[in-house]
Design a protein around this motif. Structure first.
Motif, mmCIF file in Angstrom:
data_model
loop_
_atom_site.group_PDB
_atom_site.id
_atom_site.type_symbol
_atom_site.label_atom_id
_atom_site.label_comp_id
_atom_site.label_asym_id
_atom_site.label_seq_id
_atom_site.Cartn_x
_atom_site.Cartn_y
_atom_site.Cartn_z
ATOM 1 N N GLU A 286 -5.498 -0.684 -11.360
ATOM 2 C CA GLU A 286 -5.913 -1.370 -11.141
ATOM 3 C C GLU A 286 -5.172 -2.407 -11.794
ATOM 4 O O GLU A 286 -6.406 -2.998 -12.881
ATOM 5 C CB GLU A 286 -5.334 -2.125 -9.834
ATOM 6 C CG GLU A 286 -7.129 -2.577 -9.425
ATOM 7 C CD GLU A 286 -7.850 -1.335 -9.933
ATOM 8 O OE1 GLU A 286 -8.980 -1.448 -10.222
ATOM 9 O OE2 GLU A 286 -7.759 0.117 -9.046
ATOM 10 N N ALA B 72 -6.348 -5.759 -5.651
ATOM 11 C CA ALA B 72 -5.639 -4.517 -6.605
ATOM 12 C C ALA B 72 -6.659 -3.033 -6.025
ATOM 13 O O ALA B 72 -8.019 -3.589 -6.976
ATOM 14 C CB ALA B 72 -5.663 -4.487 -7.092
ATOM 15 N N SER C 285 -7.508 1.283 -6.195
ATOM 16 C CA SER C 285 -6.522 2.658 -6.813
ATOM 17 C C SER C 285 -8.162 3.501 -6.268
ATOM 18 O O SER C 285 -8.827 3.255 -7.108
ATOM 19 C CB SER C 285 -5.698 2.732 -7.662
ATOM 20 O OG SER C 285 -6.747 3.520 -9.024
ATOM 21 N N SER D 68 0.057 -1.019 0.091
ATOM 22 C CA SER D 68 0.438 0.569 0.015
ATOM 23 C C SER D 68 0.597 1.228 -0.056
ATOM 24 O O SER D 68 1.947 1.261 0.549
ATOM 25 C CB SER D 68 -1.016 -0.284 0.955
ATOM 26 O OG SER D 68 -1.690 1.389 1.208
ATOM 27 N N THR E 56 -1.461 8.127 -9.773
ATOM 28 C CA THR E 56 -2.068 6.898 -10.507
ATOM 29 C C THR E 56 -2.140 6.308 -12.478
ATOM 30 O O THR E 56 -2.958 7.060 -12.631
ATOM 31 C CB THR E 56 -2.607 5.588 -10.079
ATOM 32 O OG1 THR E 56 -4.079 5.891 -10.520
ATOM 33 C CG2 THR E 56 -2.442 5.577 -8.370
ATOM 34 N N GLU F 171 -2.128 -1.710 -3.207
ATOM 35 C CA GLU F 171 -3.514 -0.453 -3.145
ATOM 36 C C GLU F 171 -2.718 0.680 -3.211
ATOM 37 O O GLU F 171 -1.750 1.013 -3.065
ATOM 38 C CB GLU F 171 -4.869 -0.710 -1.976
ATOM 39 C CG GLU F 171 -4.019 -0.546 -0.482
ATOM 40 C CD GLU F 171 -4.688 -0.218 0.176
ATOM 41 O OE1 GLU F 171 -5.940 0.114 0.054
ATOM 42 O OE2 GLU F 171 -4.346 -0.262 1.260
ATOM 43 N N THR F 172 -2.438 1.537 -3.749
ATOM 44 C CA THR F 172 -3.009 3.180 -3.748
ATOM 45 C C THR F 172 -4.219 4.557 -3.207
ATOM 46 O O THR F 172 -4.875 3.951 -4.313
ATOM 47 C CB THR F 172 -1.696 3.532 -5.045
ATOM 48 O OG1 THR F 172 -0.702 4.838 -4.641
ATOM 49 C CG2 THR F 172 -2.590 3.183 -6.051
ATOM 50 N N VAL G 5 -0.813 -0.213 -9.859
ATOM 51 C CA VAL G 5 -1.007 -1.470 -9.244
ATOM 52 C C VAL G 5 -1.222 -2.481 -9.097
ATOM 53 O O VAL G 5 -2.333 -3.164 -10.581
ATOM 54 C CB VAL G 5 -2.039 -0.472 -8.304
ATOM 55 C CG1 VAL G 5 -2.729 -1.562 -7.370
ATOM 56 C CG2 VAL G 5 -2.259 0.110 -7.949
#
Length: 132
Positions: free
Chosen positions: A97, A90, A92, A21, A61, A55-56, A66
């Motif tokens: 992702e 996943a 985002s 993360s 992004t 995850e982000t 991701v």
């Protein structure tokens, strides 16, 4: 088992949970056996019973940020005769992702491998290589 694989991993089993993360400008990668499998990397006859999540939340992004995979997050080498059984997810903030039962991204070869986990994912979240 490893973050970056440039060699050979044979007949290993992993279990548990792994997550990646970030809230910064960094990428999030998570894999049940390796985070990255390089061009000369080989993962052979391995099994992952890992729940994998990447995850982000940074809002910056791109489509390569991701990746989550039951065996590896990013594959440029060979995955042969491997299986994954955990959940793979996943996420985002921008919904950009990739999650795959074996690899989040495949730019190498995935041969004779399977995913039987509970997540609704393909063998590779994004495929630019070979799956046979």
């Amino acid at each position: 088992i490893v973050f970056n694989n440039y060699g050979t991993i044979i007949k290993c089993i992993s279990s548990g949970q792994i997550s990646s993360s970030t809230n910064q400008y960094y990428k999030a990668y998570a894999g049940g056996i390796a985070g990255y499998n390089g061009e000369n990397g080989k993962i052979i006859s391995c099994e992952s019973k890992v729940n994998v999540h990447a995850e982000t939340n940074n809002g910056y992004t791109s489509q390569s940020d991701v990746y989550a995979g039951g065996i590896v997050s990013w594959n440029k080498g060979l995955i042969n005769d491997c299986g994954a059984k955990g959940t793979v997810t996943a996420s985002s903030r921008d919904d950009l992702e990739r999650a795959g039962g074996i690899a989040g991204y495949n730019g190498g070869q995935i041969m004779s491998s399977y995913y039987t986990g509970t997540s609704s994912v393909n063998i590779a979240g994004e495929n630019n290589g070979v799956i046979a």
